[in-house]
Design a protein around this motif. Structure first.
Motif, PDB file in Angstrom:
ATOM      1  N   UNK A  11     -25.350 -10.610 -49.411  1.00 24.75           N
ATOM      2  CA  UNK A  11     -24.190 -10.940 -49.377  1.00 24.75           C
ATOM      3  C   UNK A  11     -24.765 -13.284 -49.373  1.00 24.75           C
ATOM      4  N   UNK A  12     -26.004 -13.517 -47.740  1.00 25.99           N
ATOM      5  CA  UNK A  12     -25.728 -14.753 -47.899  1.00 25.99           C
ATOM      6  C   UNK A  12     -26.725 -15.403 -48.935  1.00 25.99           C
ATOM      7  N   UNK A  13     -27.080 -14.802 -49.827  1.00 27.21           N
ATOM      8  CA  UNK A  13     -28.309 -14.663 -50.732  1.00 27.21           C
ATOM      9  C   UNK A  13     -27.365 -15.147 -52.115  1.00 27.21           C
ATOM     10  N   UNK A  14     -26.426 -14.675 -52.423  1.00 26.81           N
ATOM     11  CA  UNK A  14     -25.747 -15.035 -53.571  1.00 26.81           C
ATOM     12  C   UNK A  14     -26.188 -14.041 -54.748  1.00 26.81           C
ATOM     13  N   UNK A  15     -27.368 -13.137 -54.591  1.00 26.11           N
ATOM     14  CA  UNK A  15     -27.980 -12.846 -55.859  1.00 26.11           C
ATOM     15  C   UNK A  15     -28.949 -13.425 -56.665  1.00 26.11           C
ATOM     16  N   UNK A  16     -29.345 -14.866 -55.851  1.00 24.68           N
ATOM     17  CA  UNK A  16     -29.957 -15.306 -56.699  1.00 24.68           C
ATOM     18  C   UNK A  16     -31.938 -15.543 -57.078  1.00 24.68           C
ATOM     19  N   UNK A  17     -32.231 -15.892 -57.804  1.00 30.00           N
ATOM     20  CA  UNK A  17     -34.128 -16.215 -57.329  1.00 30.00           C
ATOM     21  C   UNK A  17     -34.319 -17.108 -58.380  1.00 30.00           C
TER      22      UNK A  17
ATOM     23  N   UNK B 251     -36.270 -15.570 -43.265  1.00 21.94           N
ATOM     24  CA  UNK B 251     -35.433 -15.848 -44.164  1.00 21.94           C
ATOM     25  C   UNK B 251     -35.634 -17.003 -45.973  1.00 21.94           C
ATOM     26  N   UNK B 252     -37.117 -16.597 -46.545  1.00 16.64           N
ATOM     27  CA  UNK B 252     -37.345 -17.538 -47.428  1.00 16.64           C
ATOM     28  C   UNK B 252     -39.140 -16.165 -48.078  1.00 16.64           C
ATOM     29  N   UNK B 253     -38.143 -16.952 -48.929  1.00 13.42           N
ATOM     30  CA  UNK B 253     -39.255 -15.909 -49.783  1.00 13.42           C
ATOM     31  C   UNK B 253     -40.239 -16.341 -51.155  1.00 13.42           C
ATOM     32  N   UNK B 254     -41.676 -15.889 -50.561  1.00 15.92           N
ATOM     33  CA  UNK B 254     -43.442 -16.203 -51.278  1.00 15.92           C
ATOM     34  C   UNK B 254     -42.951 -15.949 -52.565  1.00 15.92           C
ATOM     35  N   UNK B 255     -42.748 -17.063 -53.424  1.00 12.66           N
ATOM     36  CA  UNK B 255     -42.962 -16.168 -55.039  1.00 12.66           C
ATOM     37  C   UNK B 255     -44.124 -16.332 -55.638  1.00 12.66           C
ATOM     38  N   UNK B 256     -45.213 -17.091 -54.562  1.00  7.53           N
ATOM     39  CA  UNK B 256     -46.360 -17.954 -54.846  1.00  7.53           C
ATOM     40  C   UNK B 256     -47.600 -17.941 -54.154  1.00  7.53           C
ATOM     41  N   UNK B 257     -48.513 -18.212 -53.766  1.00  2.00           N
ATOM     42  CA  UNK B 257     -49.170 -18.963 -52.441  1.00  2.00           C
ATOM     43  C   UNK B 257     -48.869 -19.957 -52.526  1.00  2.00           C
ATOM     44  N   UNK B 258     -48.091 -20.515 -53.451  1.00  2.00           N
ATOM     45  CA  UNK B 258     -47.654 -21.847 -53.681  1.00  2.00           C
ATOM     46  C   UNK B 258     -46.319 -23.008 -53.513  1.00  2.00           C
ATOM     47  N   UNK B 259     -45.257 -21.560 -53.961  1.00  2.00           N
ATOM     48  CA  UNK B 259     -44.058 -22.047 -54.004  1.00  2.00           C
ATOM     49  C   UNK B 259     -43.264 -21.412 -52.865  1.00  2.00           C
TER      50      UNK B 259
ATOM     51  N   UNK C 120     -33.551 -19.140 -49.324  1.00  2.63           N
ATOM     52  CA  UNK C 120     -32.545 -18.975 -49.778  1.00  2.63           C
ATOM     53  C   UNK C 120     -31.313 -18.951 -49.208  1.00  2.63           C
ATOM     54  N   UNK C 121     -31.210 -19.154 -48.217  1.00  2.00           N
ATOM     55  CA  UNK C 121     -30.697 -19.527 -46.116  1.00  2.00           C
ATOM     56  C   UNK C 121     -29.999 -21.286 -47.203  1.00  2.00           C
ATOM     57  N   UNK C 122     -31.120 -21.712 -47.774  1.00  2.00           N
ATOM     58  CA  UNK C 122     -30.881 -23.051 -47.701  1.00  2.00           C
ATOM     59  C   UNK C 122     -29.983 -23.533 -49.207  1.00  2.00           C
ATOM     60  N   UNK C 123     -29.977 -22.446 -50.521  1.00  2.00           N
ATOM     61  CA  UNK C 123     -29.275 -22.002 -50.869  1.00  2.00           C
ATOM     62  C   UNK C 123     -27.878 -22.045 -50.445  1.00  2.00           C
ATOM     63  N   UNK C 124     -27.968 -21.039 -49.731  1.00  2.00           N
ATOM     64  CA  UNK C 124     -26.389 -21.003 -49.107  1.00  2.00           C
ATOM     65  C   UNK C 124     -25.776 -22.561 -48.921  1.00  2.00           C
ATOM     66  N   UNK C 125     -26.488 -22.691 -47.920  1.00  2.00           N
ATOM     67  CA  UNK C 125     -25.436 -23.979 -47.650  1.00  2.00           C
ATOM     68  C   UNK C 125     -25.791 -24.825 -48.644  1.00  2.00           C
TER      69      UNK C 125
END
Length: 583
Positions: free
Chosen positions: A10-16, A46-54, A58-63
């Motif tokens: 729930x704390x990720x609010x389903x966002x990507x 609680x981070x998502x690595x989408x590539x080697x650079x980005x 999501x916790x920051x987004x929630x805040x």
């Protein structure tokens, strides 16, 4: 952790974040398969690595979301804010019956006419020579401070800070503006052309800001557009315009004039190489905002002719014709003449039919400045003053004057609406290519240079709907009658020369004395802070100028003012003379 389960957190609010498009997308279940295999997770951070650079946190987004949701007020919060704001408004409006129109406090009735001026609180000052003035003909705006500029008791506004403060502190700070302003709604404010605002107009602004439609395009909000068009067409009918006219609500009379002048320029002077030989004709009493527009229009090099006025302060049409004939002989291009129905200095009305005849003869655009006087057309006793206005190519009028709307409400009308549209049609950018449009729609954004403008219609429409046109007609007729009443009362006063009013402006002076003596009369009239008037100079003669325009100004206020004038004249100990009056 499997990325297909992120939606259950729930704390990720389903966002990507979609790296390809930089768009945020809301998903109720799982991410689309093209991204599933490219995600890596770090459960501790609680981070998502989408590539080697980005790396996406999501916790920051929630805040951020939690903080941003502060802007989403609840009904209870809105009610509380509105209640407290209304309390401040009521306190200010109650003071209008007590305070000077520029900030002074009126003495209690038992002390009026004496030297002492009582200020609530700890300050008591004398209305004597120790008060600061900003010039020989200016009125003080408070104890020991000048009318304009910062005084000793003024404070800086509440600063913009990183963190917010309470609504009480914000309103307490804002309300100080009531003590540091010209109170144009005060019945004793008889200077310039005072602006007024009604309660329904303020509610209209509140509703406009709360609903906040984009009101310049039918596709965005058809009803908002129709509200504006209804006002424009109603005003057009008042002046006798055909249904083919078009116009717009603007930020004021100067912008309304600029829109009209732009249309005139495009129609009469289509080539920029001719700007330097184009000629604009004004009277010597035309509002200064008209000539100002030339610079904004890119016509700074155009020639401006100021036509003298006759003994009734109207544009002298014979001199206008001579100016035009001479300019034509010198290979200049007369393109625009401006007539005024209600000059700011005097309230005089130019002879529109005669000016129209000259404009037609020389293929010129006729614009009518009706900003101050225009809505007196509602009054049966003044309708004859607007004869010929229906033939003008364009009109500018101010609802924030004659309809008592808040400042920032002008209106432009162009008789041939197609010409206005041709000068302002918007060519939408690619980002709006999917918007459904209809060529038959006349969008307000195609009738002015403004875009993303405030939704101004409710501030005009709500008061008209609530009170009816008859109420505004009566209020304006009352001002015409009060000006006549003031004229007749001063006409019989020794030592006073008074000019017969055309609308609601009255000029008077002591004849045969210096300008400084007349300025001394102004100070005597205004010294106790009950009234705010100014001087003007017309045809080289200095007058004290009174404009009766505030809807709160009534006969009892004018009676008090007349007594002020009489007492001031007596105090000046002028020699005995015959009654002096002039028109």
């Amino acid at each position: 952790m499997d990325v297909t389960n992120f939606s259950s957190q729930p704390h990720w609010r389903h966002c990507y974040r979609n790296i390809c498009t930089d768009n945020f997308v809301e998903r109720k279940h799982s991410f689309p398969s093209p991204f599933t295999t490219s995600f890596k997770t770090h459960s501790r951070t609680k981070k998502i690595t989408m590539s080697s650079e980005v790396v996406f946190n999501l916790e920051y987004l929630t805040r951020l979301e939690e903080s941003a949701r502060t802007l989403e007020s609840t009904p209870q919060q809105r009610s509380e804010m509105m209640f407290k704001a209304q309390r401040e408004v009521d306190a200010y409006l109650e003071q209008l019956s007590l305070d000077h129109p520029t900030g002074w406090v009126i003495p209690p009735k038992e002390t009026q006419g004496q030297d002492k001026l009582v200020q609530p609180g700890q300050y008591q000052v004398q209305s004597g020579p120790n008060q600061v003035q900003s010039g020989p003909d200016r009125v003080q705006s408070g104890p020991d401070q000048v009318q304009s500029g910062r005084g000793p008791h003024e404070t800086e506004p509440l600063p913009i800070q990183e963190n917010g403060v309470s609504i009480d502190e914000v309103l307490r700070d804002f309300s100080r503006i009531g003590n540091e302003m010209e109170r144009e709604g005060h019945p004793g404010h008889m200077a310039y052309v005072p602006g007024n605002s009604t309660a329904p107009a303020a509610i209209g602004d509140f509703l406009a800001a709360s609903f906040n439609p984009y009101s310049l395009n039918v596709a965005s909000c058809r009803r908002a557009v129709k509200m504006q068009q209804m006002i424009v067409q109603w005003v057009g009918r008042l002046f006798g315009y055909p249904s083919a006219c078009a116009g717009n609500l603007t930020s004021g009379g100067t912008v309304a004039t600029m829109v009209a002048m732009t249309t005139a320029r495009d129609h009469k002077v289509p080539r920029s190489k001719d700007y330097s030989r184009s000629v604009l004709y004004l009277s010597e009493l035309t509002h200064d905002g008209v000539a100002k527009c030339l610079s904004t229009l890119g016509m700074r090099e155009a020639v401006v002719r100021k036509v003298p006025v006759d003994d009734k302060y109207r544009m002298d049409v014979n001199i206008l014709r001579k100016f035009i004939e001479n300019d034509v002989q010198n290979n200049l291009l007369p393109f625009l003449v401006v007539a005024t129905t209600g000059t700011t200095d005097v309230g005089s009305v130019d002879p529109v039919p005669a000016i129209r005849a000259v404009a037609t003869q020389y293929n010129m655009w006729l614009h009518v400045d009706a900003c101050y006087g225009g809505f007196f057309v509602l009054c049966n006793s003044a309708k004859h003053l607007f004869e010929g206005v229906e033939t003008a190519d364009s009109i500018a009028v101010d609802p924030h004057k004659g309809l008592y709307a808040p400042f920032g409400t002008g209106l432009v009308l162009v008789r041939n609406g197609t010409l206005l549209r041709n000068s302002n049609t918007r060519q939408h950018g690619n980002y709006m290519q999917d918007q459904l449009t209809n060529p038959e729609d006349w969008n307000p954004e195609d009738l002015t240079f403004e875009q993303s403008a405030h939704f101004r219609a409710p501030r005009v429409l709500l008061p008209l709907q609530l009170y009816g046109v008859a109420t505004f007609r009566d209020a304006l007729q009352e001002k015409l009658e009060l000006a006549k009443y003031l004229y007749l009362r001063l006409k019989g006063q020794a030592h006073i020369q008074v000019v017969e009013p055309v609308l609601s402006t009255v000029l008077f002076r002591i004849p045969g004395v210096s300008d400084n003596t007349n300025r001394a009369l102004l100070r005597e009239i205004t010294t106790d802070g009950r009234f705010f008037i100014t001087t003007t100079t017309v045809k080289g003669v200095l007058y004290l100028r009174v404009i009766i325009f505030c809807y709160r100004t009534h006969r009892q206020d004018v009676d008090v003012f007349i007594n002020k004038v009489k007492d001031a004249v007596v105090k000046m100990e002028l020699p005995e003379v015959e009654f002096c009056h002039a028109g």
